[in-house]
Design a protein around this motif. Structure first.
Motif, short mmCIF file in Angstrom:
data_model
loop_
_atom_site.label_atom_id
_atom_site.label_comp_id
_atom_site.label_asym_id
_atom_site.label_seq_id
_atom_site.Cartn_x
_atom_site.Cartn_y
_atom_site.Cartn_z
N GLY A 68 0.82 -1.20 0.00
CA GLY A 68 0.00 0.00 0.00
C GLY A 68 0.85 1.25 0.00
O GLY A 68 2.04 1.21 0.34
N THR A 92 -4.09 0.36 -1.87
CA THR A 92 -3.59 -0.91 -1.36
C THR A 92 -3.79 -1.98 -2.44
O THR A 92 -4.69 -1.85 -3.28
N PRO A 94 -5.11 -5.25 -4.17
CA PRO A 94 -6.42 -5.90 -4.00
C PRO A 94 -6.41 -6.98 -2.92
O PRO A 94 -7.36 -7.09 -2.14
N SER A 96 -4.80 -7.00 -0.23
CA SER A 96 -4.65 -6.41 1.10
C SER A 96 -5.89 -5.68 1.58
O SER A 96 -5.94 -5.24 2.72
N ARG A 97 -6.86 -5.52 0.71
CA ARG A 97 -8.05 -4.74 1.07
C ARG A 97 -8.88 -5.46 2.13
O ARG A 97 -8.97 -6.67 2.14
N GLY A 102 -5.41 0.27 4.56
CA GLY A 102 -5.83 1.63 4.22
C GLY A 102 -6.04 2.48 5.46
O GLY A 102 -5.58 3.62 5.53
N SER A 131 -16.55 1.24 -1.78
CA SER A 131 -15.83 0.49 -0.76
C SER A 131 -14.89 1.40 0.02
O SER A 131 -14.79 1.30 1.25
N ALA A 132 -14.22 2.31 -0.65
CA ALA A 132 -13.35 3.26 0.05
C ALA A 132 -14.19 4.18 0.93
O ALA A 132 -13.79 4.49 2.06
#
Length: 155
Positions: A68, A92, A94, A96-97, A102, A131-132
């Motif tokens: 990230g 980040t 994908p 690690s999401r 984040g 999503s964010a």
């Protein structure tokens, strides 16, 4: 549970940082003919490492791999004496999401901004990035402002 660290990027991180930065730009449609020029990417990297520049970065690392990044900069404002901190890029991998990467990067930027005496940290995201926004709604408040822009051709 995966363990990751947040740190400043090192000169030797250029290639993995660039993979993340390319991923960030692709996410927002800046790829192929609309990709950032190599000069912009190299200049951004140089600015991150120049103590006289207001541009800064943090990276998240897990098991020796960068997963990230956050780019942020300090700037003056007409509404406060202290500088503001603009969190310009957050990305980040994908894989690690949803694992707190984040959030950890945002919190690390908050820490850097507080130590610098900034009046606030702010950022923007695309309206389609739901999503964010779920994360952002947990760590900050929506300002209600709408962003307008006009682009100019550059060399």
């Amino acid at each position: 549970m995966p363990v990751f660290t947040i740190r400043a990027p090192r000169f030797g991180d250029y290639e993995p940082w660039k993979v993340l930065f390319d991923g960030y730009n692709a996410f927002y449609g800046r790829e192929g003919p609309t990709a950032l020029s190599p000069a912009v990417v190299v200049t951004t990297w140089a600015r991150i490492h120049d103590a006289d520049e207001p541009v800064h970065a943090l990276v998240a690392e897990e098991d020796g791999n960068l997963i990230g990044l956050a780019h942020y900069l300090f700037h003056r404002s007409t509404t406060a004496i202290a500088d503001n901190c603009y969190l310009q890029d957050l990305f980040t991998t994908p894989a690690s999401r949803g694992k707190g990467v984040g959030r950890a990067l945002i919190e690390a930027v908050y820490g850097r901004a507080a130590r610098a005496g900034a009046a606030r940290v702010y950022w923007q995201t695309h309206e389609s990035n739901a999503s964010a926004q779920r994360l952002y709604d947990q760590v900050a408040e929506r300002s209600g402002f709408i962003v307008y822009r006009r682009l100019f051709p550059t060399a």
